[in-house]
Design a protein around this motif. Structure first.
Motif, PDB file in Angstrom:
ATOM      1  N   MET A  16     -13.826   3.200   8.214  1.00 53.96           N
ATOM      2  CA  MET A  16     -13.877   2.479   9.467  1.00 53.96           C
ATOM      3  C   MET A  16     -12.521   2.518  10.182  1.00 53.96           C
ATOM      4  O   MET A  16     -12.458   2.776  11.376  1.00 53.96           O
ATOM      5  CB  MET A  16     -14.311   1.044   9.235  1.00 53.96           C
ATOM      6  N   ILE A  17     -11.452   2.287   9.434  1.00 51.85           N
ATOM      7  CA  ILE A  17     -10.114   2.295  10.023  1.00 51.85           C
ATOM      8  C   ILE A  17      -9.783   3.670  10.585  1.00 51.85           C
ATOM      9  O   ILE A  17      -9.224   3.788  11.680  1.00 51.85           O
ATOM     10  CB  ILE A  17      -9.051   1.850   8.985  1.00 51.85           C
ATOM     11  N   ASP A  18     -10.160   4.736   9.846  1.00 53.62           N
ATOM     12  CA  ASP A  18      -9.893   6.089  10.338  1.00 53.62           C
ATOM     13  C   ASP A  18     -10.586   6.340  11.672  1.00 53.62           C
ATOM     14  O   ASP A  18     -10.015   6.958  12.572  1.00 53.62           O
ATOM     15  CB  ASP A  18     -10.346   7.130   9.307  1.00 53.62           C
ATOM     16  N   GLY A  19     -11.819   5.880  11.811  1.00 50.37           N
ATOM     17  CA  GLY A  19     -12.547   6.037  13.062  1.00 50.37           C
ATOM     18  C   GLY A  19     -11.868   5.301  14.198  1.00 50.37           C
ATOM     19  O   GLY A  19     -11.791   5.811  15.325  1.00 50.37           O
ATOM     20  N   LEU A  20     -11.387   4.098  13.926  1.00 53.55           N
ATOM     21  CA  LEU A  20     -10.676   3.334  14.949  1.00 53.55           C
ATOM     22  C   LEU A  20      -9.392   4.034  15.370  1.00 53.55           C
ATOM     23  O   LEU A  20      -9.064   4.112  16.558  1.00 53.55           O
ATOM     24  CB  LEU A  20     -10.357   1.928  14.440  1.00 53.55           C
ATOM     25  N   LEU A  21      -8.661   4.545  14.390  1.00 50.78           N
ATOM     26  CA  LEU A  21      -7.417   5.241  14.707  1.00 50.78           C
ATOM     27  C   LEU A  21      -7.673   6.514  15.512  1.00 50.78           C
ATOM     28  O   LEU A  21      -6.939   6.823  16.457  1.00 50.78           O
ATOM     29  CB  LEU A  21      -6.645   5.560  13.421  1.00 50.78           C
TER      30      LEU A  21
END
Length: 120
Positions: A1-6
């Motif tokens: 999820m964090i990778d997608g946000l970044l």
């Protein structure tokens, strides 16, 4: 999820930077709600500088920005914002609109639906 946000953040930043003029600024239309027009009218009234023609011209413009519900949002096409809608009501009164007119009754109903003036 964090990778997608970044990744989304990086894409947005890169797109914005690609739109930037080489001198460091962006050229785009500034859009907002009707806060400038309504607060200007209230300011003119408070200072004793307002006149019927100015109020009517401002009211004519903000009428074009009214949303489907009958209120005004903080951006074009946005959902009703209680503060913007109450300020629009005030401007229409300054412009001489009767509180009994169908238009004012509709605006008043929207204001009440959103909690009334106590929610401003």
């Amino acid at each position: 999820m964090i990778d997608g946000l970044l990744r989304a953040r990086d894409r947005a930043r890169n797109w914005l930077l690609a739109q930037q003029h080489s001198d460091g600024y962006w050229v785009a239309e500034l859009q907002g709600g009707t806060i400038l027009e309504t607060e200007y009218a209230i300011y003119l009234h408070y200072m004793g500088w307002g006149d019927a023609e100015t109020y009517r011209l401002l009211a004519n413009y903000i009428l074009t920005q009214q949303n489907e519900e009958g209120g005004w949002g903080i951006y074009p096409g946005g959902p009703t914002d209680i503060s913007d809608t109450v300020k629009a009501y005030i401007l229409f009164r300054l412009a001489g609109e009767s509180p009994d007119s169908p238009q004012m009754q509709r605006i008043r109903a929207v204001i009440l639906k959103h909690g009334g003036i106590v929610k401003v």
